[in-house]
Design a protein around this motif. Structure first.
Motif, PDB file in Angstrom:
ATOM      1  N   ASN A 158       6.411 -16.374   0.495  1.00 45.52           N
ATOM      2  CA  ASN A 158       6.919 -17.042   1.923  1.00 45.52           C
ATOM      3  C   ASN A 158       7.326 -18.616   2.097  1.00 45.52           C
ATOM      4  OD1 ASN A 158       6.524 -14.931   3.897  1.00 45.52           O
ATOM      5  ND2 ASN A 158       4.773 -15.142   4.242  1.00 45.52           N
ATOM      6  N   ILE A 159       5.947 -19.419   1.507  1.00 48.81           N
ATOM      7  CA  ILE A 159       6.811 -21.311   1.361  1.00 48.81           C
ATOM      8  C   ILE A 159       6.856 -21.404   0.161  1.00 48.81           C
ATOM      9  CG2 ILE A 159       6.115 -23.191   1.817  1.00 48.81           C
ATOM     10  CD1 ILE A 159       5.580 -22.402   4.990  1.00 48.81           C
ATOM     11  N   ASN A 160       8.106 -21.393  -0.503  1.00 50.49           N
ATOM     12  CA  ASN A 160       8.199 -21.727  -2.205  1.00 50.49           C
ATOM     13  C   ASN A 160       7.866 -23.554  -1.703  1.00 50.49           C
ATOM     14  OD1 ASN A 160       8.134 -22.685  -4.397  1.00 50.49           O
ATOM     15  ND2 ASN A 160       9.883 -21.186  -4.679  1.00 50.49           N
ATOM     16  N   CYS A 161       6.981 -24.362  -2.598  1.00 54.11           N
ATOM     17  CA  CYS A 161       7.323 -25.628  -1.847  1.00 54.11           C
ATOM     18  C   CYS A 161       7.173 -26.573  -3.300  1.00 54.11           C
ATOM     19  CB  CYS A 161       6.252 -26.057  -1.372  1.00 54.11           C
ATOM     20  SG  CYS A 161       5.823 -27.821  -1.499  1.00 54.11           S
ATOM     21  N   LYS A 162       8.555 -27.053  -3.184  1.00 53.17           N
ATOM     22  CA  LYS A 162       8.926 -27.550  -4.605  1.00 53.17           C
ATOM     23  C   LYS A 162       8.879 -29.150  -4.731  1.00 53.17           C
ATOM     24  CE  LYS A 162      10.164 -23.597  -7.086  1.00 53.17           C
ATOM     25  NZ  LYS A 162      11.787 -22.841  -7.850  1.00 53.17           N
ATOM     26  N   GLY A 163       8.585 -29.382  -3.335  1.00 49.21           N
ATOM     27  CA  GLY A 163       8.044 -31.171  -3.833  1.00 49.21           C
ATOM     28  C   GLY A 163       8.744 -31.535  -1.759  1.00 49.21           C
ATOM     29  N   GLY A 164       8.597 -32.384  -1.378  1.00 47.95           N
ATOM     30  CA  GLY A 164       8.297 -33.117   0.192  1.00 47.95           C
ATOM     31  C   GLY A 164       7.137 -32.852   0.805  1.00 47.95           C
ATOM     32  N   GLU A 165       7.276 -32.699   1.803  1.00 51.12           N
ATOM     33  CA  GLU A 165       5.925 -32.089   2.520  1.00 51.12           C
ATOM     34  C   GLU A 165       6.086 -30.987   3.777  1.00 51.12           C
ATOM     35  OE1 GLU A 165       2.971 -34.295   5.926  1.00 51.12           O
ATOM     36  OE2 GLU A 165       3.909 -35.823   4.388  1.00 51.12           O
ATOM     37  N   ILE A 166       5.694 -30.088   3.947  1.00 49.79           N
ATOM     38  CA  ILE A 166       6.308 -28.511   4.783  1.00 49.79           C
ATOM     39  C   ILE A 166       4.670 -28.616   5.534  1.00 49.79           C
ATOM     40  CG2 ILE A 166       5.864 -26.319   4.893  1.00 49.79           C
ATOM     41  CD1 ILE A 166       7.291 -26.381   2.259  1.00 49.79           C
ATOM     42  N   VAL A 167       4.440 -28.109   6.849  1.00 49.91           N
ATOM     43  CA  VAL A 167       4.045 -28.115   7.939  1.00 49.91           C
ATOM     44  C   VAL A 167       3.984 -26.926   8.429  1.00 49.91           C
ATOM     45  CG1 VAL A 167       2.746 -29.284   9.962  1.00 49.91           C
ATOM     46  CG2 VAL A 167       3.432 -30.827   8.395  1.00 49.91           C
ATOM     47  N   VAL A 168       2.804 -26.258   8.526  1.00 46.26           N
ATOM     48  CA  VAL A 168       2.770 -24.934   8.818  1.00 46.26           C
ATOM     49  C   VAL A 168       2.248 -24.514  10.079  1.00 46.26           C
ATOM     50  CG1 VAL A 168       3.102 -21.948   8.939  1.00 46.26           C
ATOM     51  CG2 VAL A 168       3.206 -23.537   6.982  1.00 46.26           C
ATOM     52  N   GLU A 169       2.634 -24.823  11.761  1.00 46.81           N
ATOM     53  CA  GLU A 169       1.955 -25.389  13.074  1.00 46.81           C
ATOM     54  C   GLU A 169       1.217 -23.849  13.266  1.00 46.81           C
ATOM     55  OE1 GLU A 169       2.086 -28.066  14.277  1.00 46.81           O
ATOM     56  OE2 GLU A 169       3.996 -29.322  13.931  1.00 46.81           O
ATOM     57  N   ASP A 170       0.407 -24.015  14.292  1.00 52.09           N
ATOM     58  CA  ASP A 170      -0.295 -22.856  15.144  1.00 52.09           C
ATOM     59  C   ASP A 170       0.969 -21.893  16.076  1.00 52.09           C
ATOM     60  OD1 ASP A 170      -1.730 -20.959  16.672  1.00 52.09           O
ATOM     61  OD2 ASP A 170      -2.279 -22.464  18.092  1.00 52.09           O
ATOM     62  N   GLY A 171       0.504 -20.906  15.588  1.00 51.88           N
ATOM     63  CA  GLY A 171       1.408 -19.498  16.394  1.00 51.88           C
ATOM     64  C   GLY A 171       2.576 -18.835  14.931  1.00 51.88           C
ATOM     65  N   VAL A 172       2.475 -19.932  14.127  1.00 56.59           N
ATOM     66  CA  VAL A 172       3.341 -18.850  13.159  1.00 56.59           C
ATOM     67  C   VAL A 172       2.238 -18.075  11.928  1.00 56.59           C
ATOM     68  CG1 VAL A 172       3.984 -19.396  10.363  1.00 56.59           C
ATOM     69  CG2 VAL A 172       4.552 -21.314  12.464  1.00 56.59           C
ATOM     70  N   LYS A 173       2.838 -16.162  11.747  1.00 57.83           N
ATOM     71  CA  LYS A 173       2.152 -15.496  10.981  1.00 57.83           C
ATOM     72  C   LYS A 173       2.932 -15.633   9.465  1.00 57.83           C
ATOM     73  CE  LYS A 173       0.813 -11.728  13.246  1.00 57.83           C
ATOM     74  NZ  LYS A 173       1.086 -10.135  13.849  1.00 57.83           N
TER      75      LYS A 173
ATOM     76  N   LEU B  31      -2.752 -18.941  -0.565  1.00 61.37           N
ATOM     77  CA  LEU B  31      -2.701 -19.646  -0.587  1.00 61.37           C
ATOM     78  C   LEU B  31      -2.230 -20.804  -2.212  1.00 61.37           C
ATOM     79  CD1 LEU B  31      -4.258 -21.324   2.579  1.00 61.37           C
ATOM     80  CD2 LEU B  31      -1.581 -20.095   2.466  1.00 61.37           C
ATOM     81  N   TYR B  32      -1.649 -20.756  -3.049  1.00 60.43           N
ATOM     82  CA  TYR B  32      -1.803 -21.126  -4.268  1.00 60.43           C
ATOM     83  C   TYR B  32      -1.440 -22.242  -4.631  1.00 60.43           C
ATOM     84  CZ  TYR B  32      -1.544 -19.770  -8.983  1.00 60.43           C
ATOM     85  OH  TYR B  32      -1.958 -19.779 -11.002  1.00 60.43           O
ATOM     86  N   GLU B  33      -1.852 -23.091  -5.317  1.00 65.40           N
ATOM     87  CA  GLU B  33      -1.613 -24.461  -5.992  1.00 65.40           C
ATOM     88  C   GLU B  33      -1.442 -24.451  -7.090  1.00 65.40           C
ATOM     89  OE1 GLU B  33      -4.164 -27.426  -3.198  1.00 65.40           O
ATOM     90  OE2 GLU B  33      -4.538 -27.357  -4.815  1.00 65.40           O
ATOM     91  N   ASP B  34      -0.061 -24.196  -7.880  1.00 66.08           N
ATOM     92  CA  ASP B  34       0.422 -24.880  -8.651  1.00 66.08           C
ATOM     93  C   ASP B  34       0.708 -26.252  -9.719  1.00 66.08           C
ATOM     94  OD1 ASP B  34       0.844 -23.851 -11.721  1.00 66.08           O
ATOM     95  OD2 ASP B  34       2.928 -22.263 -11.290  1.00 66.08           O
ATOM     96  N   GLY B  35       0.547 -26.983  -8.952  1.00 66.69           N
ATOM     97  CA  GLY B  35       0.832 -28.374  -9.352  1.00 66.69           C
ATOM     98  C   GLY B  35       0.807 -29.352  -8.684  1.00 66.69           C
ATOM     99  N   GLY B  36       1.365 -28.986  -6.436  1.00 66.27           N
ATOM    100  CA  GLY B  36       2.027 -29.135  -5.740  1.00 66.27           C
ATOM    101  C   GLY B  36       0.464 -29.579  -5.085  1.00 66.27           C
ATOM    102  N   THR B  37      -0.107 -29.313  -3.633  1.00 64.94           N
ATOM    103  CA  THR B  37      -1.257 -29.424  -2.566  1.00 64.94           C
ATOM    104  C   THR B  37      -1.087 -28.723  -1.738  1.00 64.94           C
ATOM    105  OG1 THR B  37      -1.709 -31.464  -3.922  1.00 64.94           O
ATOM    106  CG2 THR B  37      -2.758 -30.770  -1.280  1.00 64.94           C
ATOM    107  N   ILE B  38      -2.294 -28.512  -1.211  1.00 60.15           N
ATOM    108  CA  ILE B  38      -1.864 -27.244   0.321  1.00 60.15           C
ATOM    109  C   ILE B  38      -3.418 -27.869   1.059  1.00 60.15           C
ATOM    110  CG2 ILE B  38      -2.600 -25.170   0.841  1.00 60.15           C
ATOM    111  CD1 ILE B  38      -0.935 -24.018  -1.377  1.00 60.15           C
TER     112      ILE B  38
ATOM    113  N   LYS C 188       4.480 -26.023  -5.344  1.00 59.95           N
ATOM    114  CA  LYS C 188       4.688 -25.884  -7.233  1.00 59.95           C
ATOM    115  C   LYS C 188       5.181 -27.666  -6.960  1.00 59.95           C
ATOM    116  CE  LYS C 188       6.020 -25.244 -11.296  1.00 59.95           C
ATOM    117  NZ  LYS C 188       4.883 -25.323 -12.301  1.00 59.95           N
ATOM    118  N   ALA C 189       4.874 -28.670  -6.274  1.00 56.96           N
ATOM    119  CA  ALA C 189       4.733 -29.873  -5.954  1.00 56.96           C
ATOM    120  C   ALA C 189       4.973 -29.591  -4.303  1.00 56.96           C
ATOM    121  CB  ALA C 189       6.275 -30.280  -6.863  1.00 56.96           C
ATOM    122  N   GLY C 190       5.056 -31.141  -4.628  1.00 57.83           N
ATOM    123  CA  GLY C 190       4.561 -31.678  -2.846  1.00 57.83           C
ATOM    124  C   GLY C 190       3.450 -31.529  -2.118  1.00 57.83           C
TER     125      GLY C 190
END
Length: 251
Positions: free
Chosen positions: A2-17, A46-53, A28-30
């Motif tokens: 659903n979310i493939n993070c390879k850098g930067g910063e992502i915020v998932v807010e309340d109300g999202v399914k 939720l899977y960290e493969d080098g990035g941070t959750i 992967k990063a970020g």
């Protein structure tokens, strides 16, 4: 994903399914922050493969550092508390370590020195290479629990030493896989406190030499629990005269 993070910063807010059968978030990063009130459905993780959750409500799984070579495998086994994966379709060889003179050390190639929990995941093939050991490929020491899980093609094949695994005071749990040995698959070593040794086989296919799949020295007090599995023995059920082709002995 659903979310493939390879850098930067992502915020998932309340109300999202997020509905996922594999990865709800793959970092992967970020950095990905999953706030309270977010709903994850399905098998997604939720899977960290080098990035941070960052998440307070769902567990985050972290990629284990997997050994790429037998040298890395030895170090992981010796350190204990490790997860070791032989990748699908690949082979990892337990070649013995060598000293400065080029001599192969005995046993040290896969000796579990420290107490801890070691998970060996066989999706490919783990084989014995050149070993200076007449006893075993792997030794499980006191205080160590070795758990072996295997996929459809997971194999542990030994053609050079006498056993796949020596149990030297530790515990071994086998949850599937194909085990083949020129000698025995599992050998209980007698020079330690017998009652601290155990072998539990829940599933798997086991083929061994004439001494059988499991070797226990008479008089030892050990625990062996077999809940499943298929067991073979290379020793033939009939012996035939090579000249007359007549059966001369059956077992």
């Amino acid at each position: 994903k659903n979310i493939n993070c390879k850098g930067g910063e992502i915020v998932v807010e309340d109300g999202v399914k997020m509905v996922s059968d594999k990865y709800a978030v793959y970092a992967k990063a970020g950095t990905v922050t999953v706030k309270d009130g977010v709903v994850i459905e399905g098998e997604g993780i939720l899977y960290e493969d080098g990035g941070t959750i960052i998440c307070n409500q769902y567990p985050v799984q972290t990629k284990q550092v997997q050994p790429a070579t037998s040298k890395d495998l030895y170090e992981a086994l010796e350190n204990g508390s490790a997860t070791i994966t032989v990748e699908e379709g690949k082979e990892m060889v337990l070649n013995g370590k060598t000293d400065e003179a080029g001599n192969i050390d005995e046993y040290v190639e896969a000796k579990l020195k420290n107490a801890g929990k070691v998970n060996l995941i066989l999706n490919g093939t783990l084989t014995s290479g050149k070993l200076n050991s007449t006893w075993g490929c792997m030794r499980v020491m006191e205080g160590t629990t070795l758990t072996i899980a295997a996929g459809e093609n997971g194999k542990f094949v030994n053609n050079t030493a006498w056993s796949n695994i020596n149990i030297n005071g530790g515990e071994v749990v086998v949850n599937g896989g194909y085990f083949e040995s020129a000698g025995v698959c599992f050998f209980f070593y007698m020079d330690i406190d017998n009652e601290k040794m155990s072998l539990t086989i829940n599933d798997g296919e086991f083929k061994a030499g004439e001494d059988g799949v499991i070797d226990i020295t008479p008089g030892m007090k050990v625990t062996v629990i077999i809940n499943g599995g298929t067991f073979y023995n290379w020793d033939p059920s009939a012996y035939v005269n090579s000249e007359t082709h007549e059966v001369i002995e059956t077992t």
